[in-house]
Design a protein around this motif. Structure first.
Motif, PDB file in Angstrom:
ATOM      1  N   TYR A 291     -15.379 139.384  51.767  1.00 27.90           N
ATOM      2  CA  TYR A 291     -15.099 138.999  50.377  1.00 27.90           C
ATOM      3  C   TYR A 291     -14.089 139.957  49.803  1.00 27.90           C
ATOM      4  O   TYR A 291     -14.170 141.162  50.008  1.00 27.90           O
ATOM      5  CB  TYR A 291     -16.375 139.047  49.538  1.00 27.90           C
TER       6      TYR A 291
ATOM      7  N   THR B 134     -15.059 143.535  51.117  1.00 24.75           N
ATOM      8  CA  THR B 134     -16.370 143.891  51.677  1.00 24.75           C
ATOM      9  C   THR B 134     -16.704 142.835  52.703  1.00 24.75           C
ATOM     10  O   THR B 134     -16.462 141.646  52.495  1.00 24.75           O
ATOM     11  CB  THR B 134     -17.486 143.875  50.624  1.00 24.75           C
TER      12      THR B 134
ATOM     13  N   ALA C 159     -19.287 140.717  54.689  1.00 20.15           N
ATOM     14  CA  ALA C 159     -20.679 140.264  54.645  1.00 20.15           C
ATOM     15  C   ALA C 159     -21.176 139.912  56.040  1.00 20.15           C
ATOM     16  O   ALA C 159     -22.354 140.054  56.344  1.00 20.15           O
ATOM     17  CB  ALA C 159     -20.817 139.068  53.721  1.00 20.15           C
TER      18      ALA C 159
ATOM     19  N   SER D 198     -32.721 141.259  51.989  1.00 13.09           N
ATOM     20  CA  SER D 198     -31.799 140.751  50.976  1.00 13.09           C
ATOM     21  C   SER D 198     -30.446 141.441  51.129  1.00 13.09           C
ATOM     22  O   SER D 198     -30.383 142.647  51.330  1.00 13.09           O
ATOM     23  CB  SER D 198     -32.403 141.032  49.597  1.00 13.09           C
TER      24      SER D 198
ATOM     25  N   LYS E 218     -27.526 136.424  55.077  1.00 11.89           N
ATOM     26  CA  LYS E 218     -28.142 135.165  55.500  1.00 11.89           C
ATOM     27  C   LYS E 218     -27.513 133.961  54.787  1.00 11.89           C
ATOM     28  O   LYS E 218     -27.140 132.978  55.429  1.00 11.89           O
ATOM     29  CB  LYS E 218     -29.659 135.193  55.191  1.00 11.89           C
ATOM     30  N   THR E 219     -27.417 134.082  53.467  1.00 11.83           N
ATOM     31  CA  THR E 219     -26.868 132.956  52.704  1.00 11.83           C
ATOM     32  C   THR E 219     -25.415 132.712  53.089  1.00 11.83           C
ATOM     33  O   THR E 219     -24.975 131.563  53.248  1.00 11.83           O
ATOM     34  CB  THR E 219     -26.997 133.231  51.193  1.00 11.83           C
TER      35      THR E 219
HETATM   36  P1  ADP Z   1     -28.613 137.370  51.653  1.00 14.72           P
HETATM   37  O1  ADP Z   1     -28.570 135.925  51.471  1.00 14.72           O
HETATM   38  O2  ADP Z   1     -29.015 137.777  52.998  1.00 14.72           O
HETATM   39  O3  ADP Z   1     -29.403 138.066  50.624  1.00 14.72           O
HETATM   40  P2  ADP Z   1     -25.799 137.211  51.083  1.00 14.72           P
HETATM   41  O4  ADP Z   1     -25.255 136.409  52.181  1.00 14.72           O
HETATM   42  O5  ADP Z   1     -26.004 136.538  49.784  1.00 14.72           O
HETATM   43  O6  ADP Z   1     -27.133 137.920  51.537  1.00 14.72           O
HETATM   44  O7  ADP Z   1     -24.818 138.431  50.833  1.00 14.72           O
HETATM   45  C1  ADP Z   1     -24.380 139.263  51.883  1.00 14.72           C
HETATM   46  C2  ADP Z   1     -23.437 140.303  51.336  1.00 14.72           C
HETATM   47  O8  ADP Z   1     -22.257 139.727  50.885  1.00 14.72           O
HETATM   48  C3  ADP Z   1     -24.016 141.064  50.158  1.00 14.72           C
HETATM   49  O9  ADP Z   1     -23.668 142.431  50.312  1.00 14.72           O
HETATM   50  C4  ADP Z   1     -23.350 140.493  48.978  1.00 14.72           C
HETATM   51  O10 ADP Z   1     -23.184 141.485  47.980  1.00 14.72           O
HETATM   52  C5  ADP Z   1     -22.020 140.061  49.539  1.00 14.72           C
HETATM   53  N1  ADP Z   1     -21.559 138.882  48.859  1.00 14.72           N
HETATM   54  C6  ADP Z   1     -22.125 137.672  48.880  1.00 14.72           C
HETATM   55  N2  ADP Z   1     -21.399 136.781  48.162  1.00 14.72           N
HETATM   56  C7  ADP Z   1     -20.346 137.465  47.665  1.00 14.72           C
HETATM   57  C8  ADP Z   1     -19.231 137.145  46.851  1.00 14.72           C
HETATM   58  N3  ADP Z   1     -19.023 135.897  46.394  1.00 14.72           N
HETATM   59  N4  ADP Z   1     -18.334 138.103  46.549  1.00 14.72           N
HETATM   60  C9  ADP Z   1     -18.501 139.350  47.012  1.00 14.72           C
HETATM   61  N5  ADP Z   1     -19.520 139.713  47.762  1.00 14.72           N
HETATM   62  C10 ADP Z   1     -20.447 138.829  48.124  1.00 14.72           C
END
Ligand code: ADP
Ligand code: MG
Length: 658
Positions: free
Chosen positions: A15, A31, A33, A53, A57-58
């Motif tokens: 991201y 960053t 992910a 968290s 995963k998402t």
């Molecule tokens: P989970 O679902 O496992 O909790 P996510 O996939 O939502 O994790 O997020 C993984 C990482 O990516 C996290 O560190 C989050 O801060 C970062 N992240 C997720 N979406 C965004 C975004 N749109 N912009 C910047 N960073 C993101």
């Protein structure tokens, strides 16, 4: 070994973070992910993706479901490289292959359970009756038979999640992607939802569940663990094996025909209508500019047309297609000889022309008319036997002059209704009475209707004598002030030109001029057109202001409903579907405004009609069609940018908002 259905190779997702450094040197930071994920998911597998968290995963699930694109590596679905697919092809995959189950259910709040389940099938172009039946069947299967017409707000969390599972299955849902599907549920609903997912797995659906809960992961046959964006373990647990044959539904081609497009349009229209109703006050305020603009145009064109018709009617009454020949070069010719240019010798030749319907000289004058002690000054014209026919004036009693009256210079007079009333009062019948015209006794033989022009006060009283009487008994002269000729309708040639030619030859020079009543009609028409154009200009400004209002509100709507847009995209909406949705909303706003404007104008027209009887408003279907056309154009014109903004959203970004 069969080929994997979903195949990730070194897939990463970074991201871009906007830098808050004021010097701008950093630009933006990244960053990561997900780091170089390798993962194969075979058809019919039930995979749990676990991790803390923030472990990614998402992010991974969104990549799997084509809501997002990797920033590195390759992702193949059924062997097809997703990098080669455009936005609409990805939408087709989401529509036909994937079914999403979100933690927050993400049903569209304005739609019932049944309509929510139908939504992906609408985008897939499934016929209305087929998709309704399929949706009912699915909802019943999940125990929601009695809840078909309920809105999401009327359902419990567990029920909503079951609706969303049904929705995931409506187009087949060969791959179900569930993100913390039980995260927001109580224990009992949690178990129920897991049981349903397990059952689907047994039927051959490929299922990927993202969870942080090991108990949920326990229902899967395979558990992939993520930590800080990397796969740290991928183990097969003794789970239930898929007993059914692994089912990979090739994505059915969506019905792309016109019927399907029309159906999507209908559904969009219904949803737009509801969206408008759910913000009534806002809609009304937004429409105001359009209402005023359209009402102004309709009123002005309607009243203008009414006034024009009135004037034209008046002119027709004064002589439809009459030609008046006057002596001299024009109105301002004071030459004494010129004023004597027209005389008795002109009549026979003009009378026998094939286009001449009737002809009469006019000898102008005025006189005092007396009956007993009452004296009225009148406009007194000497005219021929055919005058009343030629001028289109109607007799209300008695007769017009006869040819013999004219020949004998008879002392007979025709008076108009105004004069009749002034001289004789309402009771006495003037016909047969004798009046003194400048001391000369004349017998009244007819009463003519008073000709009242538009907006004119009551006209001065008028009376007519045979022109011979007027010329020889009263005025002692031998020339006319005008010759009035009524033309037969449907003459091919242009008679006034011919008349001009004949008279010029007869006189040896052109010492007269010809006026055609049609010219007046055309002038009035031109004036009305100018007026309409002018006010239309003002109305266009009102419409533009109204359009800007619509655009503004649509931009607000798009940002308010970003999440809804994301959900629709997850359900397989094409960009064009989203664009169409918002365009239709804008057009609907404008159309409703236009119709309200027409209604408003109509009411005002009625009131104007009650207040006076001079002009009635003319409601042409063209004006109404024009109003609607304008509204559509304004809606499309000003709705385009908001709708395009909505359609260009990236699904995962839209989903993340709201
Ligand atoms: P989970 O679902 O496992 O909790 P996510 O996939 O939502 O994790 O997020 C993984 C990482 O990516 C996290 O560190 C989050 O801060 C970062 N992240 C997720 N979406 C965004 C975004 N749109 N912009 C910047 N960073 C993101
Ligand atoms: Mg998450």
């Amino acid at each position: 070994m069969t080929q994997a259905l979903l195949e990730l190779r070194a897939v990463s997702r970074a991201y871009r973070m906007a830098s808050d450094r004021a010097d701008g040197a950093g630009g933006s930071a990244w960053t990561t992910a997900l780091h170089a994920i390798d993962l194969d998911i075979r058809a019919g597998e039930m995979v749990a993706i676990i991790g803390h968290s923030g472990s990614g995963k998402t992010t991974l699930l969104n990549l799997l479901g084509c809501l997002d694109r990797p920033t590195g590596g390759t992702y193949r679905i059924g062997g097809r490289d997703t990098r080669l697919l455009d936005a609409d092809a990805l939408a087709a995959l989401r529509r036909d292959t994937f079914g999403f189950v979100f933690q927050r259910y993400d049903l569209l709040p304005a739609l019932t359970a049944l309509e929510n389940v139908e939504m992906p099938a609408v985008y897939a172009g499934v016929k209305a009756d087929v998709r309704r039946e399929r949706a009912c069947h699915l909802l019943r299967r999940f125990g929601l038979g009695p809840r078909l017409g309920h809105f999401p707000s009327q359902l419990s969390g567990g029920q909503q999640q079951r609706v969303s599972i049904a929705r995931a299955l409506i187009n087949g849902g060969s791959v179900i992607l569930a993100d913390e599907p039980t995260g927001a549920l109580d224990r009992a609903s949690h178990e129920e939802v897991l049981a349903h997912l397990r059952a689907l797995h047994r039927e051959g659906h490929t299922i990927v569940i993202v969870t942080h809960d090991p108990a949920v992961a326990a229902v899967a046959e395979r558990v992939v663990e993520l930590r800080d964006g990397r796969v740290v373990s991928d183990r097969r647990v003794t789970g239930e094996r898929a007993t059914g044959s692994a089912r990979v539904e090739a994505s059915r081609p969506a019905r792309g025909d016109a019927a399907a497009a029309l159906q999507r349009l209908r559904v969009s229209l219904a949803m737009a209508w509801r969206a408008m109703l759910s913000h009534r006050l806002r809609a009304v305020l937004t429409m105001l500019g359009i209402v005023m603009g359209i009402a102004a145009v309709i009123l002005v064109t309607g009243l203008g047309e009414g006034a024009k018709r009135r004037v034209v009617d008046d002119l027709r009454a004064f002589g439809a297609h009459t030609v008046d020949v006057y002596p001299g070069k024009d109105w301002n010719d004071d030459d004494a000889a010129g004023r004597r240019a027209l005389g008795e010798s002109d009549l026979p030749l003009l009378a026998i022309q094939p286009y001449t319907d009737s002809i009469s000289p006019v000898v102008a004058g005025s006189a005092a008319v007396r009956v007993g002690s009452r004296t009225v000054r009148v406009t007194l014209s000497g005219v021929g036997a055919q005058y009343f026919r030629a001028s289109g004036a109607a007799m209300s009693a008695g007769t017009a002059f006869s040819a013999s009256d004219v020949f004998r210079q008879a002392q007979v007079i025709i008076i108009d209704a105004t004069l009749a009333r002034r001289l004789f009062g309402p009771e006495r019948d003037p016909i047969g009475e004798t009046v003194l015209v400048d001391q000369v006794p004349c017998r009244v033989i007819g009463v003519a209707r008073t000709r009242k022009a538009l907006f004119a006060p009551e006209p001065a009283p008028e009376a007519w004598l045979p022109y011979t009487t007027q010329m020889y008994r009263f005025q002692a002269r031998d020339y006319f002030d005008a010759i009035k000729i009524r033309l037969k309708p449907g003459q091919g040639a242009w008679p006034p030109r011919d008349l001009e030619r004949i008279l010029t030859r007869l006189h040896g020079r052109k010492d007269f001029f010809v006026m055609v009543s049609d010219h007046f009609v055309k002038k009035v028409e031109a004036t009305a057109r100018t007026l309409t154009l002018l006010v239309s200009g003002v109305a266009v400004i009102a419409l533009v202001v109204g359009g800007v209002g619509v655009m503004n509100i649509m931009l607000v709507a798009v940002s308010e409903r970003t999440r809804e847009i994301g959900i629709r995209m997850a359900l397989g909406a094409r960009r064009s579907d989203i664009q169409q949705q918002f365009l239709i909303e804008a057009v609907l706003l404008c159309m409703t405004g236009a119709l309200a404007g027409v209604a408003f104008a109509w009411c005002v027209g009625m009131v104007i009609g009650w207040m006076q009887s001079e002009i009635s408003m003319v409601f042409s279907p063209w004006a109404i069609a024009g109003a609607c056309g304008t509204a559509i154009a304004v809606g499309i014109g000003f709705g385009y940018v908001p709708a395009r903004n909505a359609a260009r959203l990236v699904p995962v970004v839209a989903l993340a908002r709201g």
